[in-house]
Every structure is written in structure tokens, then in C-alpha cells.
Scaffold this motif. Structure first.
Motif, short mmCIF file in Angstrom:
data_model
loop_
_atom_site.label_atom_id
_atom_site.label_comp_id
_atom_site.label_asym_id
_atom_site.label_seq_id
_atom_site.Cartn_x
_atom_site.Cartn_y
_atom_site.Cartn_z
N ALA A 18 -65.19 14.33 5.75
CA ALA A 18 -63.65 14.12 5.73
C ALA A 18 -62.77 14.51 4.46
O ALA A 18 -63.10 14.07 3.67
N ASN A 19 -61.67 14.92 4.55
CA ASN A 19 -60.54 15.28 3.38
C ASN A 19 -61.64 15.54 2.25
O ASN A 19 -61.08 15.42 1.43
N GLY A 20 -62.28 16.74 2.50
CA GLY A 20 -62.50 17.68 1.71
C GLY A 20 -64.10 17.26 0.88
O GLY A 20 -64.33 17.52 -0.13
N ASN A 21 -64.25 15.97 1.34
CA ASN A 21 -65.61 14.80 0.68
C ASN A 21 -66.64 15.00 1.90
O ASN A 21 -65.83 14.67 2.81
N ASP A 22 -67.27 14.39 1.30
CA ASP A 22 -68.91 14.07 1.89
C ASP A 22 -68.79 11.92 1.72
O ASP A 22 -69.08 11.50 0.72
N PHE A 23 -68.87 11.76 2.75
CA PHE A 23 -69.16 9.96 3.29
C PHE A 23 -70.28 9.65 3.48
O PHE A 23 -70.60 10.19 5.04
N SER A 24 -71.14 8.67 2.74
CA SER A 24 -72.26 8.13 3.31
C SER A 24 -71.58 6.80 4.44
O SER A 24 -71.21 5.75 3.70
N CYS A 25 -71.97 6.98 6.23
CA CYS A 25 -71.27 6.00 6.59
C CYS A 25 -72.58 5.16 7.34
O CYS A 25 -73.46 5.73 7.83
N ILE A 74 -65.80 -0.20 -7.08
CA ILE A 74 -67.44 -0.33 -7.65
C ILE A 74 -68.27 -0.97 -7.02
O ILE A 74 -68.57 -1.86 -7.60
N HIS A 75 -67.66 -0.99 -5.54
CA HIS A 75 -68.80 -2.07 -5.21
C HIS A 75 -69.59 -0.86 -3.61
O HIS A 75 -69.81 0.35 -4.79
N GLY A 76 -69.23 -1.35 -2.71
CA GLY A 76 -70.12 -0.06 -2.23
C GLY A 76 -70.36 -1.07 -0.75
O GLY A 76 -70.41 -2.40 -0.03
N LYS A 77 -69.99 -0.02 0.55
CA LYS A 77 -70.76 0.33 1.82
C LYS A 77 -72.38 -1.54 2.05
O LYS A 77 -71.97 -2.36 3.04
N ALA A 78 -73.70 -1.35 1.50
CA ALA A 78 -73.80 -1.97 1.03
C ALA A 78 -74.01 -3.46 1.58
O ALA A 78 -74.94 -4.61 2.78
N CYS A 115 -68.65 -0.66 14.70
CA CYS A 115 -68.44 -0.97 13.60
C CYS A 115 -68.44 0.50 12.61
O CYS A 115 -69.87 1.38 12.62
N LEU A 116 -68.01 0.68 11.74
CA LEU A 116 -67.59 1.46 10.40
C LEU A 116 -67.98 0.81 8.86
O LEU A 116 -66.94 0.12 9.30
N ALA A 117 -68.56 1.10 8.23
CA ALA A 117 -68.96 1.14 6.56
C ALA A 117 -68.60 2.53 5.99
O ALA A 117 -69.87 2.53 6.64
N TYR A 118 -68.13 2.55 5.60
CA TYR A 118 -67.97 3.62 4.48
C TYR A 118 -68.01 3.22 2.82
O TYR A 118 -67.52 2.47 2.63
N ASP A 119 -69.05 4.00 2.25
CA ASP A 119 -69.03 4.18 0.93
C ASP A 119 -67.90 5.16 0.05
O ASP A 119 -67.93 6.12 0.71
#
Length: 277
Positions: free
Chosen positions: A10-17, A34-38, A53-57
Motif C-alpha cells: 500500500a502506498n509504495g510500502n509493504d505492511f505487516s498486518c 515506536i510501538h507496534g500492532k502486537a 479487525c485490521l491492525a498493522y505495523d
């Protein structure tokens, strides 16, 4: 983690979701800087029963940590819009924390028709982002130098000694069971992100409040009683459908992680029924 990591372009970048659950209602979770989806795991386990539910880094974080530029709030708003389109989420509910709230609010300002409601946690960054720059510059340089000299293990040790004391004051205090998970989360980024990415985010936050408080969408603020940078509800006093929940005892910046049952109960009352406890 109990969820499958999916890579979305998305938008030129790879996202871990994480994209979990089913139904005709959607929630997107946006983490802080400096947090994260975890740390959204307790919320996804609760809401995936009746939501998608969508959460992404976010760009530059954890599984999405392959970007050397583009950390501005505007560009990360484009990331969010592209991810919603990718997963077919037309009008989700938003749950955002800390600097994630600046991205959520900027998206809502530009696309109010695509926001059903919004829960914003620890949202002082909406109006006070520049106050983070000086202390982040010092802490970021120290983190980057430590990471480059000794790797992640050395940075974890530094945050064990100094986190919540002289740097990154949002790290829970000693004795809190979430202290170690928070340190692990906050020590998991690239040196470049500590040195410059954080500063790009903080320095790029526009004046969000004048447009945001005119939006006619339900918004709930939520904050832990031990958060070192507590919410200031007066800032959004002019927003017709804004409410601030009572402080949650036993939680700080990561109150949703520290007190998940209480947080989830308040979130469900608001997101599903429009009520505030």
C-alpha cells in the motif's frame, strides 16, 4: 502471536498486518510511535467475534520496517487510506493510540464520510506533538547509538535501566507486568527510525484540532490514570460528539494492554452502543 501475519502492499510500502474476524462491521487499530500492532492482541481477540479487525505495523515499525523515508503524518495517512482500500474497509470504527491518533484524526479530517466512530487513547499528541521533539531527539540518538554498538540486546538492557526514568517515560514502571513487553516492543526498530523517523513524525503533525472538532462523528477519549502525559479534554470541548471516559486505574500509556478487560468493556459500550461509562 495467535494471528497470521499478512503482507499488504500500500502506498509504495509493504505492511505487516493482522486481518481477523468476520461480519459487516469493521475496526482498524492504529498503534503509537515506536510501538507496534502486537499490543492490540487483547482487543482483536475481543472484537473479532463480531467485527472484521485490521491492525498493522505502521511504516518503519517491526514487520513493516523496510522504509527509509516517508514518516510524515500526511504520508502515513495515505498509508492508512490505501490499506483500508486494500482490505475493502469502507467506513470502519477507529481505535488509535498516542501518535496513532494524529494519523486517525488527519484521516478523519480529510475523509469524514469514511469514519463511523473513533476511540482515541492517550491523545495529547493531537495538540502537543512538538513537545516530544526535544526529549525524543536525545533519547533517539542514545537508542540508535546503543543499537548500532551492541544490537537489540544492548538496547533492551539500556531501556531496562533507564526506560520510564530518564528516557521514554511511557514505559511502565518496575514491577508492572507490562514493563518487559513494552521494552521489547520499543526496542524493535531500526537505528534510522530512532534517529530520524520519530522526529519526522512529531515535526510533521499539522494543526488538527480546528477541523477535527467540527466533525460530526462520535469520538471517545480514554486514558490510564498513570499515563505521564494525560489527556486534556478541554482541548476538544467544542466537539459536539466528543466525550472523555473516566481515567482507568492501574494503567498508563498502554492501558489497553495493562487493563484489557476494563478497556474492552468501555470500548464496546462506546463502539457498539454509543454509551460512555
Amino acid at each position: 502471536m495467535p494471528f497470521e501475519n499478512r503482507i499488504a502492499r500500500a502506498n509504495g510500502n509493504d505492511f505487516s498486518c493482522w486481518f481477523e474476524g468476520a461480519g459487516d462491521k469493521d475496526i482498524v487499530f492504529i498503534h503509537g510511535e515506536i510501538h507496534g500492532k502486537a499490543y492490540w492482541e487483547p482487543q482483536i481477540l475481543e472484537f473479532m467475534r463480531d467485527h472484521r479487525c485490521l491492525a498493522y505495523d505502521r511504516r518503519g515499525h517491526h514487520g513493516s520496517d523496510n522504509s527509509t523515508f516517508g514518516y510524515s503524518v500526511e504520508n502515513q495517512t495515505r498509508d492508512l487510506r490505501a490499506l483500508l482500500d486494500h482490505f475493502g474497509m469502507q467506513r470502519p470504527r477507529f481505535v488509535a493510540l498516542a501518535f496513532g491518533t494524529t494519523i486517525a484524526a488527519n484521516f478523519a479530517n480529510q475523509n469524514p464520510e469514511r469514519v463511523e466512530s473513533m476511540l482515541i487513547g492517550a491523545w495529547s499528541e493531537l495538540h502537543d506533538a512538538l513537545s516530544y521533539l526535544e526529549r525524543w531527539e536525545v533519547a533517539g540518538r542514545r537508542s540508535a547509538a546503543t543499537l548500532e554498538a551492541g544490537g537489540k540486546k544492548a538496547l533492551v538492557e539500556l531501556l531496562r535501566r533507564e526506560g520510564g526514568k530518564t528516557m521514554y517515560m511511557v514505559i511502565p514502571p518496575e514491577g508492572d507486568p507490562m514493563r518487559e513487553p513494552a521494552i521489547e516492543l520499543m526496542a524493535s526498530h531500526s537505528a534510522a527510525h530512532y534517529r530520524s523517523g520519530m522526529l519526522e513524525v512529531a515535526s510533521s503533525v499539522p494543526d488538527l484540532i480546528p477541523r477535527f472538532e467540527k466533525l460530526d462523528i462520535p469520538v471517545l477519549g480514554i486514558c490510564g490514570a498513570d499515563d505521564p502525559f494525560k489527556d486534556n479534554p478541554e482541548v476538544l470541548a467544542g466537539m459536539r460528539n466528543f466525550r472523555e471516559a473516566g481515567l482507568i486505574e492501574g494503567g498508563g500509556r498502554f492501558v489497553h494492554w495493562q487493563q484489557p478487560e476494563t478497556f474492552n468493556s468501555i470500548a464496546r459500550e462506546f463502539l457498539d452502543h454509543g454509551r460512555v461509562r
